[in-house]
Design a protein around this motif. Structure first.
Motif, PDB file in Angstrom:
ATOM      1  N   VAL A 165       0.851  -1.188   0.000  1.00 40.92           N
ATOM      2  CA  VAL A 165       0.000   0.000   0.000  1.00 40.92           C
ATOM      3  C   VAL A 165       0.883   1.233   0.000  1.00 40.92           C
ATOM      4  CG1 VAL A 165      -1.729   1.297   1.293  1.00 40.92           C
ATOM      5  CG2 VAL A 165      -1.863  -1.190   1.178  1.00 40.92           C
TER       6      VAL A 165
ATOM      7  N   TRP B 157     -16.351  -7.331  -1.748  1.00 43.29           N
ATOM      8  CA  TRP B 157     -15.531  -7.593  -2.944  1.00 43.29           C
ATOM      9  C   TRP B 157     -15.895  -8.960  -3.508  1.00 43.29           C
ATOM     10  CZ3 TRP B 157     -12.152  -3.849  -4.641  1.00 43.29           C
ATOM     11  CH2 TRP B 157     -11.879  -2.802  -3.753  1.00 43.29           C
TER      12      TRP B 157
ATOM     13  N   GLY C 283     -10.606  -8.396  -1.265  1.00 47.57           N
ATOM     14  CA  GLY C 283     -10.110  -7.040  -1.122  1.00 47.57           C
ATOM     15  C   GLY C 283      -8.652  -7.023  -0.716  1.00 47.57           C
ATOM     16  N   GLY C 284      -8.186  -5.827  -0.396  1.00 46.79           N
ATOM     17  CA  GLY C 284      -6.778  -5.686  -0.046  1.00 46.79           C
ATOM     18  C   GLY C 284      -5.912  -5.446  -1.267  1.00 46.79           C
ATOM     19  N   ILE C 285      -4.768  -4.912  -1.037  1.00 50.41           N
ATOM     20  CA  ILE C 285      -3.888  -4.532  -2.139  1.00 50.41           C
ATOM     21  C   ILE C 285      -3.470  -5.725  -2.981  1.00 50.41           C
ATOM     22  CG2 ILE C 285      -1.839  -4.681  -0.676  1.00 50.41           C
ATOM     23  CD1 ILE C 285      -2.481  -2.173  -3.548  1.00 50.41           C
TER      24      ILE C 285
ATOM     25  N   VAL D 147      -6.609  -6.978  -5.149  1.00 51.55           N
ATOM     26  CA  VAL D 147      -6.969  -5.994  -6.176  1.00 51.55           C
ATOM     27  C   VAL D 147      -5.913  -5.985  -7.279  1.00 51.55           C
ATOM     28  CG1 VAL D 147      -7.366  -3.545  -6.606  1.00 51.55           C
ATOM     29  CG2 VAL D 147      -8.267  -4.601  -4.528  1.00 51.55           C
TER      30      VAL D 147
ATOM     31  N   ASN E 126      -3.701   1.011  -5.707  1.00 56.75           N
ATOM     32  CA  ASN E 126      -3.650   1.909  -4.556  1.00 56.75           C
ATOM     33  C   ASN E 126      -4.698   3.009  -4.668  1.00 56.75           C
ATOM     34  OD1 ASN E 126      -1.301   1.401  -2.551  1.00 56.75           O
ATOM     35  ND2 ASN E 126      -0.376   1.009  -4.550  1.00 56.75           N
TER      36      ASN E 126
ATOM     37  N   LEU F 124      -8.084   1.495  -3.696  1.00 57.55           N
ATOM     38  CA  LEU F 124      -8.205   1.360  -2.246  1.00 57.55           C
ATOM     39  C   LEU F 124      -8.436   2.701  -1.565  1.00 57.55           C
ATOM     40  CD1 LEU F 124      -5.442  -1.284  -1.399  1.00 57.55           C
ATOM     41  CD2 LEU F 124      -7.898  -1.636  -1.670  1.00 57.55           C
TER      42      LEU F 124
ATOM     43  N   HIS G 138     -12.125   3.778  -0.868  1.00 54.11           N
ATOM     44  CA  HIS G 138     -12.927   3.090   0.146  1.00 54.11           C
ATOM     45  C   HIS G 138     -13.569   4.080   1.124  1.00 54.11           C
ATOM     46  CE1 HIS G 138     -13.474   0.973   4.053  1.00 54.11           C
ATOM     47  NE2 HIS G 138     -14.013   0.048   3.249  1.00 54.11           N
TER      48      HIS G 138
END
Length: 322
Positions: free
Chosen positions: A198, A237, A241-243, A246, A276, A279, A282
């Protein structure tokens, strides 16, 4: 002398007779394998070698006998050893005509016989001083440094052809920035779904926004609210989810649902920037957002996916923790 000649003649005659006998025996006996010679031929070669050695020894003895015979006819008169007068050290040195070596010339060394020419007139308490000149190598270095200093002064300070220390520092710092950017660019292109982190820096988010507006708005909306594709601003999702998830979804796509793989269109750095930026949307709750789809994603530890800023030094807190 006649006996020696007769002895040599008899040896050659016996060798020739033996060789003829061996040739007759060779015609009767079959040849045997070896170094290209049978037993008879090998014996003949050894006899010839022995005859040559014997001939050499005989000639040497013959010459020695001649010298002894001539000495007996005309004996040399005995002369006693000649007595030479002993020389003192100074006379002996005068007879030596050895020239000084290159090493002696380079170091400015003088032979001991020239010491009397180097003595200075004054003396103190019976102690005399020698007038030793400065060695040639020292003068060479001294005048060489003066010439170098003059050239350095003209090149750097008067003519301005070279860069001074402050200018060299600025040039090195500029080159370091270019090398750092190239290294970061290279390392950024090695990012994958396992190593991506991230990064909420404005530069990365701005780059991700530009790529998102150019490629993703058609399906996900300008604010990520979702049109054909799902809403990207809520907690739910479809593919995780999360870097990491994605990034993986953008890289490989979801062909069965109409999302293409962007691996060939975007490099890893650009995919990371887009991920990034997504995210960062969000919790924005845009107007007209699409209903949640998929499962709610809860990160186990958000710090695991954060970018670690490099530290230039270690503080006391870090030392205590370690």
């Amino acid at each position: 002398m006649k006996k020696i000649k007769l002895l040599l003649f008899s040896l050659f005659l016996s060798a020739a007779t033996h060789a003829a006998d061996q040739k007759t025996a060779e015609a009767i006996a079959p040849s045997q394998p070896g170094l290209g010679l049978n037993q008879s031929e090998l014996l003949i070669v050894l006899l010839l070698l022995f005859a040559l050695v014997l001939l050499f020894v005989s000639i040497t003895l013959l010459n020695a006998f001649k010298v002894m015979y001539q000495e007996q006819l005309n004996p040399t008169k005995y002369t006693g050893p000649l007595k030479e007068e002993s020389l003192d050290y100074d006379s002996w040195l005068k007879q030596k005509t050895v020239k000084p070596s290159i090493w002696s010339k380079l170091l400015g060394l003088k032979p001991i016989e020239e010491e009397k020419n180097l003595v200075i007139d004054h003396a103190y308490d019976g102690i005399k001083e020698l007038n030793n000149p400065v060695p040639g190598w020292f003068n060479f270095l001294f005048f060489g440094t003066m010439i170098f200093a003059a050239g350095y002064l003209f090149y750097f300070h008067i003519g301005g052809y070279g860069d001074l220390q402050d200018k060299e520092y600025e040039n090195e710092m500029a080159r370091a920035k270019i090398e750092k950017a190239a290294y970061l660019e290279k390392s950024a292109n090695t990012i994958d779904e396992n190593s991506v982190k991230v990064d909420n820096t404005p530069t990365v988010l701005e780059e991700g926004k530009t790529i998102f507006n150019a490629n993703c708005v058609v399906c996900h909306g300008d604010k990520g609210q979702g049109i054909i594709g799902p809403n990207l601003t809520d907690d739910y999702w479809l593919h995780g989810g999360g870097i990491n998830n994605v990034f993986k979804t953008i890289k490989y796509g979801v062909p069965e649902k109409g999302m293409i793989s962007w691996e060939k269109n975007l490099n890893p750095k650009q995919i990371s920037a887009v991920a990034n930026f997504i995210l960062s949307l969000h919790g924005s709750n845009p107007a007209g957002a699409k209903a949640p789809q998929g499962e709610k994603y809860e990160a186990k530890d958000l710090k695991d996916n954060e970018m670690k800023a490099a530290k230039d030094s270690v503080n006391q807190t870090d030392v205590i923790k370690k």
